[in-house]
Design a protein around this motif. Structure first.
Motif, PDB file in Angstrom:
ATOM      1  N   ARG A 178      77.549  58.049  42.798  1.00 56.77           N
ATOM      2  CA  ARG A 178      77.552  56.955  42.092  1.00 56.77           C
ATOM      3  C   ARG A 178      76.962  55.597  43.134  1.00 56.77           C
ATOM      4  NH1 ARG A 178      82.436  54.229  40.098  1.00 56.77           N
ATOM      5  NH2 ARG A 178      80.903  53.168  38.829  1.00 56.77           N
ATOM      6  N   THR A 193      77.352  47.702  41.173  1.00 58.31           N
ATOM      7  CA  THR A 193      77.260  49.303  40.994  1.00 58.31           C
ATOM      8  C   THR A 193      76.873  49.304  39.579  1.00 58.31           C
ATOM      9  OG1 THR A 193      78.878  49.983  42.624  1.00 58.31           O
ATOM     10  CG2 THR A 193      78.854  51.138  40.865  1.00 58.31           C
ATOM     11  N   GLU A 241      73.748  51.316  37.845  1.00 57.49           N
ATOM     12  CA  GLU A 241      73.655  52.313  36.766  1.00 57.49           C
ATOM     13  C   GLU A 241      73.029  52.005  35.618  1.00 57.49           C
ATOM     14  OE1 GLU A 241      78.047  54.288  38.084  1.00 57.49           O
ATOM     15  OE2 GLU A 241      78.001  52.427  36.672  1.00 57.49           O
TER      16      GLU A 241
END
Length: 407
Positions: free
Chosen positions: A148, A284, A288
């Motif tokens: 991730r 994050t 993504e």
């Protein structure tokens, strides 16, 4: 593709087993604490510089030379730290550098001359540079293990630690002497280092096993990878140039050029720091959704537009709005650039890109000063917009080469 299975990133550990999810969560928590500690200690030192100047009796010029000790120590150490991480692992080096930084922050309070201050700041700079490279190297490997893009969250912790350190320093500056304040930070830092360090040292460190690119048919040569890492370092430099420039010149621009009162001028940088922190906390999710290249391009373009407003706006409040937009734009450029460099070349890549990035932090303030003297401060601040736009263009122009090398 016949070489696809050979060109891959395998997550393993030095103990020969893959860390479990709880292990990875604990490692993430421990690394987050080290990032926050780094910001806390550095900001705690910065807010006591005026008191240290008075204590040492240094002139402005002598203090400037002494402060170069931090920069010299950090830059000289970064490349060496990359080698130490490859030799001993990023986790032990992170813990050692964190402890050294906790001890080093107390040293300036015992200096009573500019020369002594410069020498002890060399030690502090060595620890600061070593900690930044080692913890970023550890974070790159952990990001690969987690699968991730959480790199911005670590840098958000650094920003939050810096805000806490500056706020705490402002509250207790009038109540505690410099010595007691810095010793308090030493004690607090050592406690955090021991607690977080135990988690780092007691669990297997994820290691990215990279196949040597020069030995793989059709892969990018090692020299090309080093060149791409240098390009990523240049992107980090463009980001940190803006951070350094706004930290040192933003408030003066609001006060001197736009007639803002001292309190309102101080708000300008606070808003910039706040939006940068918020931007990193949401980094994050942004990565993504957009991916690395689009995040870099969008960030550079946003920061460029924001800084044009911040430097050329006719009123203080419009300029502060520009600073806020700039903070959002710059927030994730440095973390993404450092993370990409680590993906390509491991700790050595992090070290090289970090050296470029730290160089931008050093280059920004004096460059703005010289340009302001030749032209004007608002004109000088537009260079921040220019470099942010350059970061976006470089990221877009090298997107295919970076992807191919990472593959």
């Amino acid at each position: 593709m016949p070489t696809l299975n050979k060109i891959r990133t395998a997550i393993s550990s030095r103990s020969g087993r893959i860390p479990t999810d709880p292990d990875l969560r604990r490692l993430r928590t421990a690394l987050t604490l080290f990032f926050a500690l780094d910001g806390l200690l550095f900001a705690g030192w910065v807010v006591r510089i005026p008191a240290i100047k008075e204590q040492t009796g240094a002139s402005a010029g002598d203090l400037g030379l002494a402060l170069l000790g931090v920069s010299a120590g950090a830059v000289a150490t970064m490349t060496v730290t990359g080698r130490l991480c490859r030799r001993f692992g990023s986790h032990p080096v992170t813990v050692a550098a964190g402890v050294l930084m906790c001890l080093g922050i107390a040293l300036p309070s015992f200096a009573h001359s500019a020369l002594a201050l410069g020498l002890v700041l060399l030690v502090f700079g060595v620890a600061y540079g070593g900690l930044n490279v080692s913890m970023n190297s550890a974070a790159v490997d952990l990001v690969a293990a987690l699968r991730r893009p959480v790199m911005p969250s670590f840098h958000a912790a650094y920003s939050l630690g810096g805000m806490l350190g500056a706020g705490l320093g402002g509250l207790i500056a009038g109540q505690l002497s410099v010595t007691r304040h810095l010793l308090l930070l030493t004690g607090l830092g050592l406690v955090v280092s021991v607690l977080a360090g135990r988690a780092l040292l007691s669990r297997p460190a994820p290691v990215v096993d990279r196949v040597a690119p020069a030995k793989e048919p059709g892969a990018k040569p090692a020299g090309n990878r080093r060149g791409l890492v240098a390009v990523l370092g240049l992107i980090a430099l463009c980001d940190s140039y803006g951070e350094g420039a706004l930290a040192d010149w933003g408030a003066l621009h609001l006060q001197q050029d736009l007639g803002a009162r001292a309190g309102l001028a101080a708000v300008g940088y606070s808003v910039f720091a706040l939006t940068m922190t918020v931007g990193r906390l949401s980094g994050t999710a942004l990565l993504e959704r957009l991916g690395q290249t689009r995040t870099l391009v969008a960030g550079g373009a946003t920061a460029s537009l924001g800084m044009l407003l911040g430097s050329l706006a006719p009123t203080a409040w419009m300029a502060i709005a520009g600073f806020a937009i700039t903070g959002f734009g710059l927030a994730n450029i440095f973390p993404v650039a450092i993370g990409r460099a680590g993906e390509l070349a491991g700790p050595g890549g992090v070290a090289l890109a970090s050296t470029f990035g730290y160089g931008g932090m050093l280059l920004g303030p004096p460059a703005i000063g010289f340009l302001a003297e030749w032209f004007s401060l608002p004109t000088a601040l537009t260079t921040v917009a220019g470099l942010a736009a350059m970061a976006a263009l470089i990221a877009y122009g090298t997107r295919n080469m970076v992807r191919a090398a990472a593959r």
